[in-house]
Design a protein around this motif. Structure first.
Motif, mmCIF file in Angstrom:
data_model
loop_
_atom_site.group_PDB
_atom_site.id
_atom_site.type_symbol
_atom_site.label_atom_id
_atom_site.label_comp_id
_atom_site.label_asym_id
_atom_site.label_seq_id
_atom_site.Cartn_x
_atom_site.Cartn_y
_atom_site.Cartn_z
ATOM 1 N N HIS A 34 37.230 33.709 40.769
ATOM 2 C CA HIS A 34 38.314 33.683 39.796
ATOM 3 C C HIS A 34 39.083 35.009 39.809
ATOM 4 O O HIS A 34 40.314 35.013 39.785
ATOM 5 N N MET A 35 38.344 36.130 39.864
ATOM 6 C CA MET A 35 38.986 37.444 39.914
ATOM 7 C C MET A 35 39.852 37.556 41.164
ATOM 8 O O MET A 35 40.962 38.059 41.124
ATOM 9 N N ARG A 36 39.325 37.058 42.298
ATOM 10 C CA ARG A 36 40.066 37.126 43.555
ATOM 11 C C ARG A 36 41.327 36.275 43.461
ATOM 12 O O ARG A 36 42.388 36.679 43.923
ATOM 13 N N GLN A 37 41.209 35.098 42.845
ATOM 14 C CA GLN A 37 42.374 34.226 42.681
ATOM 15 C C GLN A 37 43.432 34.905 41.805
ATOM 16 O O GLN A 37 44.611 34.880 42.123
ATOM 17 N N GLU A 38 42.975 35.505 40.701
ATOM 18 C CA GLU A 38 43.890 36.196 39.791
ATOM 19 C C GLU A 38 44.576 37.355 40.507
ATOM 20 O O GLU A 38 45.776 37.543 40.379
ATOM 21 N N ALA A 39 43.799 38.129 41.260
ATOM 22 C CA ALA A 39 44.348 39.272 41.988
ATOM 23 C C ALA A 39 45.393 38.795 42.998
ATOM 24 O O ALA A 39 46.470 39.372 43.111
ATOM 25 N N ALA A 40 45.076 37.722 43.710
ATOM 26 C CA ALA A 40 46.007 37.178 44.702
ATOM 27 C C ALA A 40 47.294 36.713 44.017
ATOM 28 O O ALA A 40 48.391 36.959 44.515
ATOM 29 N N LYS A 41 47.157 36.077 42.853
ATOM 30 C CA LYS A 41 48.318 35.584 42.108
ATOM 31 C C LYS A 41 49.199 36.752 41.663
ATOM 32 O O LYS A 41 50.415 36.725 41.798
#
Length: 51
Positions: A34-41
């Motif tokens: 989730h953190m990686r997805q948020e960072a990518a977004k």
């Protein structure tokens, strides 16, 4: 070896440790993903100069 309350207590501790272990195994990868997805977004949405 006689095990009265101590045995039951030990079982409760083992069960609790098992539940916590399982929770960690399930939660940690989800949180990381989730953190990686948020960072990518955020990286996609924000221009570089705002970071």
């Amino acid at each position: 070896m006689k095990m009265g309350n101590n045995g039951r207590f030990y079982k409760i501790i083992k069960a609790t440790a098992l539940v916590i272990g399982l929770a960690l195994v399930i939660v940690i990868p989800v949180v990381k993903w989730h953190m990686r997805q948020e960072a990518a977004k955020i990286i996609q949405e924000e221009p570089a100069e705002n970071l």
